[in-house]
Design a protein around this motif. Structure first.
Motif, PDB file in Angstrom:
ATOM      1  N   LEU A 143      12.354   2.604   5.427  1.00 46.55           N
ATOM      2  CA  LEU A 143      11.105   2.977   6.093  1.00 46.55           C
ATOM      3  C   LEU A 143       9.895   2.481   5.307  1.00 46.55           C
ATOM      4  N   VAL A 144       9.974   2.487   4.001  1.00 42.82           N
ATOM      5  CA  VAL A 144       8.858   2.009   3.171  1.00 42.82           C
ATOM      6  C   VAL A 144       8.564   0.545   3.504  1.00 42.82           C
ATOM      7  N   GLY A 145       9.585  -0.272   3.575  1.00 40.25           N
ATOM      8  CA  GLY A 145       9.416  -1.681   3.913  1.00 40.25           C
ATOM      9  C   GLY A 145       8.853  -1.869   5.321  1.00 40.25           C
ATOM     10  N   GLN A 146       9.341  -1.054   6.247  1.00 42.33           N
ATOM     11  CA  GLN A 146       8.832  -1.137   7.613  1.00 42.33           C
ATOM     12  C   GLN A 146       7.339  -0.805   7.652  1.00 42.33           C
ATOM     13  N   LEU A 147       6.950   0.214   6.913  1.00 43.75           N
ATOM     14  CA  LEU A 147       5.538   0.605   6.903  1.00 43.75           C
ATOM     15  C   LEU A 147       4.674  -0.458   6.234  1.00 43.75           C
ATOM     16  N   LYS A 148       5.200  -1.121   5.212  1.00 43.63           N
ATOM     17  CA  LYS A 148       4.451  -2.209   4.571  1.00 43.63           C
ATOM     18  C   LYS A 148       4.225  -3.352   5.563  1.00 43.63           C
ATOM     19  N   GLU A 149       5.227  -3.662   6.370  1.00 40.15           N
ATOM     20  CA  GLU A 149       5.076  -4.700   7.389  1.00 40.15           C
ATOM     21  C   GLU A 149       4.043  -4.285   8.435  1.00 40.15           C
ATOM     22  N   ILE A 150       4.092  -3.044   8.849  1.00 40.34           N
ATOM     23  CA  ILE A 150       3.141  -2.545   9.845  1.00 40.34           C
ATOM     24  C   ILE A 150       1.726  -2.582   9.277  1.00 40.34           C
ATOM     25  N   ALA A 151       1.575  -2.135   8.051  1.00 39.70           N
ATOM     26  CA  ALA A 151       0.253  -2.123   7.411  1.00 39.70           C
ATOM     27  C   ALA A 151      -0.312  -3.539   7.308  1.00 39.70           C
ATOM     28  N   ALA A 152       0.549  -4.504   7.036  1.00 36.03           N
ATOM     29  CA  ALA A 152       0.099  -5.894   6.882  1.00 36.03           C
ATOM     30  C   ALA A 152      -0.448  -6.475   8.191  1.00 36.03           C
ATOM     31  N   THR A 153       0.018  -5.974   9.314  1.00 28.64           N
ATOM     32  CA  THR A 153      -0.431  -6.500  10.603  1.00 28.64           C
ATOM     33  C   THR A 153      -1.473  -5.616  11.287  1.00 28.64           C
ATOM     34  N   GLU A 154      -1.765  -4.461  10.716  1.00 32.31           N
ATOM     35  CA  GLU A 154      -2.738  -3.533  11.309  1.00 32.31           C
ATOM     36  C   GLU A 154      -4.154  -4.084  11.183  1.00 32.31           C
ATOM     37  N   ASP A 155      -4.902  -4.044  12.281  1.00 32.87           N
ATOM     38  CA  ASP A 155      -6.273  -4.559  12.308  1.00 32.87           C
ATOM     39  C   ASP A 155      -7.296  -3.596  11.713  1.00 32.87           C
ATOM     40  N   LYS A 156      -7.092  -2.316  11.907  1.00 31.64           N
ATOM     41  CA  LYS A 156      -8.084  -1.320  11.488  1.00 31.64           C
ATOM     42  C   LYS A 156      -7.901  -0.947  10.013  1.00 31.64           C
ATOM     43  N   GLN A 157      -8.958  -1.103   9.248  1.00 31.20           N
ATOM     44  CA  GLN A 157      -8.905  -0.788   7.824  1.00 31.20           C
ATOM     45  C   GLN A 157      -8.631   0.695   7.586  1.00 31.20           C
ATOM     46  N   SER A 158      -9.151   1.563   8.445  1.00 33.79           N
ATOM     47  CA  SER A 158      -8.928   3.000   8.266  1.00 33.79           C
ATOM     48  C   SER A 158      -7.442   3.345   8.338  1.00 33.79           C
ATOM     49  N   ILE A 159      -6.716   2.634   9.171  1.00 33.53           N
ATOM     50  CA  ILE A 159      -5.278   2.875   9.297  1.00 33.53           C
ATOM     51  C   ILE A 159      -4.539   2.236   8.125  1.00 33.53           C
ATOM     52  N   LYS A 160      -4.934   1.046   7.742  1.00 27.33           N
ATOM     53  CA  LYS A 160      -4.328   0.387   6.577  1.00 27.33           C
ATOM     54  C   LYS A 160      -4.468   1.272   5.339  1.00 27.33           C
ATOM     55  N   THR A 161      -5.623   1.913   5.206  1.00 24.07           N
ATOM     56  CA  THR A 161      -5.887   2.767   4.048  1.00 24.07           C
ATOM     57  C   THR A 161      -4.903   3.932   3.977  1.00 24.07           C
ATOM     58  N   ILE A 162      -4.548   4.479   5.119  1.00 23.47           N
ATOM     59  CA  ILE A 162      -3.560   5.573   5.140  1.00 23.47           C
ATOM     60  C   ILE A 162      -2.243   5.094   4.532  1.00 23.47           C
ATOM     61  N   TYR A 163      -1.792   3.931   4.965  1.00 24.28           N
ATOM     62  CA  TYR A 163      -0.545   3.373   4.445  1.00 24.28           C
ATOM     63  C   TYR A 163      -0.668   3.059   2.951  1.00 24.28           C
ATOM     64  N   GLU A 164      -1.760   2.443   2.567  1.00 22.85           N
ATOM     65  CA  GLU A 164      -1.940   2.038   1.166  1.00 22.85           C
ATOM     66  C   GLU A 164      -1.937   3.248   0.227  1.00 22.85           C
ATOM     67  N   LYS A 165      -2.574   4.341   0.634  1.00 24.90           N
ATOM     68  CA  LYS A 165      -2.562   5.559  -0.194  1.00 24.90           C
ATOM     69  C   LYS A 165      -1.141   6.084  -0.362  1.00 24.90           C
ATOM     70  N   ALA A 166      -0.356   6.008   0.690  1.00 26.72           N
ATOM     71  CA  ALA A 166       1.036   6.467   0.613  1.00 26.72           C
ATOM     72  C   ALA A 166       1.844   5.585  -0.328  1.00 26.72           C
ATOM     73  N   PHE A 167       1.610   4.277  -0.271  1.00 26.05           N
ATOM     74  CA  PHE A 167       2.359   3.367  -1.152  1.00 26.05           C
ATOM     75  C   PHE A 167       2.025   3.627  -2.610  1.00 26.05           C
ATOM     76  N   VAL A 168       0.761   3.901  -2.903  1.00 21.38           N
ATOM     77  CA  VAL A 168       0.348   4.223  -4.274  1.00 21.38           C
ATOM     78  C   VAL A 168       1.011   5.525  -4.714  1.00 21.38           C
ATOM     79  N   SER A 169       1.041   6.492  -3.839  1.00 28.06           N
ATOM     80  CA  SER A 169       1.648   7.781  -4.155  1.00 28.06           C
ATOM     81  C   SER A 169       3.154   7.639  -4.429  1.00 28.06           C
ATOM     82  N   ILE A 170       3.823   6.853  -3.599  1.00 26.33           N
ATOM     83  CA  ILE A 170       5.273   6.618  -3.802  1.00 26.33           C
ATOM     84  C   ILE A 170       5.507   5.905  -5.123  1.00 26.33           C
TER      85      ILE A 170
END
Length: 176
Positions: A143-170
């Motif tokens: 799931l982590v890899g899937q979310l990284k792929e999704i974050a890479a293609t997401e247009d909205k920075q606000s949504i990318k930020t949600i994913y990026e904070k989770a990756f830092v936390s993990i």
């Protein structure tokens, strides 16, 4: 019945309806099952308010959730109405830590919602998925890899930020 009185009162604004019913839920004046049952027979706008009530209550006190609520929210991830999708995703995000063994199907539906045209639907899916991926069962999963792929293609920075904070936390957890 309190739910019917509040939801069908045209003089009460929508946000106030949510506040009144979520408070009633938290104070045990009504139950989660009553809200879910009422929602099942309601029109879309009322169903959306019912999901918002469940989200507000579980945001404040996740421990009130039941497996039946998780299933209810999971089922509502697939409805057409965006508001119901996003409120359902937020409910799942609020309560995921209580049901780590029961998240496989919600994850599938949440992943589908990450490509929805609506920004709020995608934001809410990201919120729930990052709550799930922060759980020990999922922090080292595919799931982590899937979310990284999704974050890479997401247009909205606000949504990318949600994913990026989770990756830092993990990553922080893994380094400990």
């Amino acid at each position: 019945m309190l739910i019917d009185e509040v939801l069908n009162n045209k003089e009460i604004k929508s946000k106030v309806k949510t506040e009144l019913l979520s408070t009633a839920l938290l104070e045990n004046d009504i139950t989660i099952n009553q809200i879910m049952d009422y929602s099942k027979e309601a029109k879309i706008s009322i169903m959306g308010t019912c999901m918002e009530v469940l989200e507000a209550a579980t945001s404040e006190k996740p421990g009130i959730a039941t497996p039946k609520l998780l299933e209810f929210a999971e089922n509502n991830l697939s409805v057409q109405a965006p508001r119901i999708k996003w409120e359902s995703a937020k409910v799942i995000g609020n309560i995921a830590h209580l049901f780590p063994e029961q998240l496989e199907i919600p994850v599938k539906h949440l992943l589908e919602n990450t490509s929805h045209e609506g920004t709020v639907v995608r934001w809410s899916a990201a919120y729930a998925l990052t709550k799930i991926v922060s759980l020990p069962k999922y922090s080292n999963s595919k799931l982590v890899g899937q979310l990284k792929e999704i974050a890479a293609t997401e247009d909205k920075q606000s949504i990318k930020t949600i994913y990026e904070k989770a990756f830092v936390s993990i990553q922080t957890i893994e380094e400990r």
